[in-house]
Motif scaffolding. Sequence first.
Motif, PDB file in Angstrom:
ATOM      1  N   GLY A 270       0.800  -1.213   0.000  1.00 42.25           N
ATOM      2  CA  GLY A 270       0.000   0.000   0.000  1.00 42.25           C
ATOM      3  C   GLY A 270       0.831   1.260   0.000  1.00 42.25           C
ATOM      4  N   TRP A 271       0.149   2.363   0.286  1.00 43.28           N
ATOM      5  CA  TRP A 271       0.770   3.689   0.234  1.00 43.28           C
ATOM      6  C   TRP A 271       1.307   4.024   1.611  1.00 43.28           C
TER       7      TRP A 271
ATOM      8  N   TYR B 276       3.904   3.970  -3.327  1.00 42.47           N
ATOM      9  CA  TYR B 276       3.293   2.644  -3.255  1.00 42.47           C
ATOM     10  C   TYR B 276       4.341   1.529  -3.090  1.00 42.47           C
TER      11      TYR B 276
ATOM     12  N   ILE C 179      -1.693   4.692 -10.887  1.00 38.87           N
ATOM     13  CA  ILE C 179      -1.778   4.005  -9.591  1.00 38.87           C
ATOM     14  C   ILE C 179      -1.933   2.503  -9.872  1.00 38.87           C
TER      15      ILE C 179
ATOM     16  N   ASP D 153      -6.800   4.871  -4.238  1.00 45.25           N
ATOM     17  CA  ASP D 153      -5.476   4.318  -3.935  1.00 45.25           C
ATOM     18  C   ASP D 153      -5.110   3.169  -4.861  1.00 45.25           C
ATOM     19  N   GLU D 154      -6.113   2.488  -5.363  1.00 45.64           N
ATOM     20  CA  GLU D 154      -5.928   1.402  -6.335  1.00 45.64           C
ATOM     21  C   GLU D 154      -7.230   1.298  -7.097  1.00 45.64           C
TER      22      GLU D 154
ATOM     23  N   ARG E 129      -3.960   8.525   2.601  1.00 47.18           N
ATOM     24  CA  ARG E 129      -3.126   9.302   1.677  1.00 47.18           C
ATOM     25  C   ARG E 129      -4.025  10.366   1.055  1.00 47.18           C
TER      26      ARG E 129
ATOM     27  N   ARG F  88      -6.472   1.749   2.362  1.00 52.44           N
ATOM     28  CA  ARG F  88      -6.702   2.018   0.940  1.00 52.44           C
ATOM     29  C   ARG F  88      -8.186   2.062   0.585  1.00 52.44           C
TER      30      ARG F  88
ATOM     31  N   THR G 129      -1.051   3.675   4.996  1.00 54.72           N
ATOM     32  CA  THR G 129      -2.427   4.165   5.009  1.00 54.72           C
ATOM     33  C   THR G 129      -3.395   3.040   4.658  1.00 54.72           C
TER      34      THR G 129
ATOM     35  N   LYS H 102     -12.058  10.296   1.913  1.00 50.74           N
ATOM     36  CA  LYS H 102     -10.721  10.198   2.513  1.00 50.74           C
ATOM     37  C   LYS H 102     -10.491  11.315   3.526  1.00 50.74           C
TER      38      LYS H 102
END
Lengths: 195, 253
Positions: free
Chosen positions: A116-117, A139, B75, B45-46, B252, B5, B3, B241
Amino acid sequence: MEIAIIKYNAGNVASVMYALDRIGQKYTWTDDPEQIIKADKVIFPGVGEASTAMAYLKEKGLDLVIKGLKQPVLATCIGMQLLCKHSEEGNVDCIGVFDVEVKRFISQDLKIPHVGWNSITSKGDNPLMKGLQDEEFVYFVHSFCAPVNAYTTAVCEYGQPFSAMLQKDNFYAAQFHAEISGKAGEQILKNFLAL
Amino acid sequence: MLTKRIIPCLDIKEGRTVKGTNFVDLRDAGDPVELGALYAQQGADELVFLDITATVDDRKTLVNLVREVARHVNIPFTVGGGISSIADVSALLNAGADKVSINSSAVRRPELVDELALAFGSQCIIVAIDTRFEPAVGVDFVHTHGGRRITDKKTLDWAREVENRGAGEILLTSMDADGTKAGFACDLTAKVSSAASIPIIASGGAGTMEHFTEVFTTGKADAGLAASIFHFKEIEILALKNYLATQGIPMRI
């Protein structure tokens, strides 16, 4: 400017190529030592398993080619780990640009892989972080890491602090995947291309 | 700090986004590439692309689509649906997918998880588990075929098994919660998250921002996935978020 992306048996370099396409940078994907040596900059990417990757690089003589490169080199993820001296993954001696041992995350409660980030913090003068904040999210996907050491230029924390970036002379390395790290990752790639 | 996601899921049929979207500002709301890029820009995030067709012709369409997504999205993204062999995975990863998600094929032949993890690394192998509570027995069982068909696998056992076989993440969908917008199945998610030591992506039931807070706290999820609430702009990703950050969830932004 000639950019060589090193072709070997570590998977999924398509993301790296597309990231360069988005920036408008041309490249060659090659395992030809001559082409790699004469490139202006070299990218050593990849995801995979350390001992399998090292065996392949040795067989092709690419380990020594990479170690002898004089132009700026950017190694990411497994590429960074392979530039270290040794990896616990498959207990293998690696290329040895960085005198560092790559070890598995020590974890009781943490999920492994680290996915993840996560935020990274620049340490000292880090030209790849130019134009970015001191703390940026990038990432990660990995189970092994390089501890913080004399070459560390950015630190990340996951249960323990570890090296998010390393630098020694012309060798730049990132544990995270700049190519899929949004705008921050794009800036890091641009900074490398501008070196 | 790592973080949590937020992951929008796009259902794909014949190379197009289905289930509709409410993005009037998109030139073509059915274009998965445009929608994916928009979500990335909004802070996703994804992304997960789930192919809900699986004929041979459509597989080619999917590979082409994956290539286009990879060209335009900066991403990570996962592709799932109809994946049952090393060749399938190889084609998708080579086209630029960062991870693949397997489901029924792993239930049919669990060794597939080992084979894929060995060939491509655990980091890109997600095992999707569709689960439903079986009141007669009092436990959750793995289901296939979109939740219609029960298997003999208990959900917690299967989660541990796929981890041992080399899965890098689990995408857990509660068929009981899915579509209800009444909240994620937090109890079950927490159980699976505690049973397995790999990250858990929770899916099914998201209706409000508070539901995400719950799934990240009591549900112990590492990521939250949703589809329609994002597609119909009931919840905007950035607003979500920002809200979660005020609730003390690492985000994030």
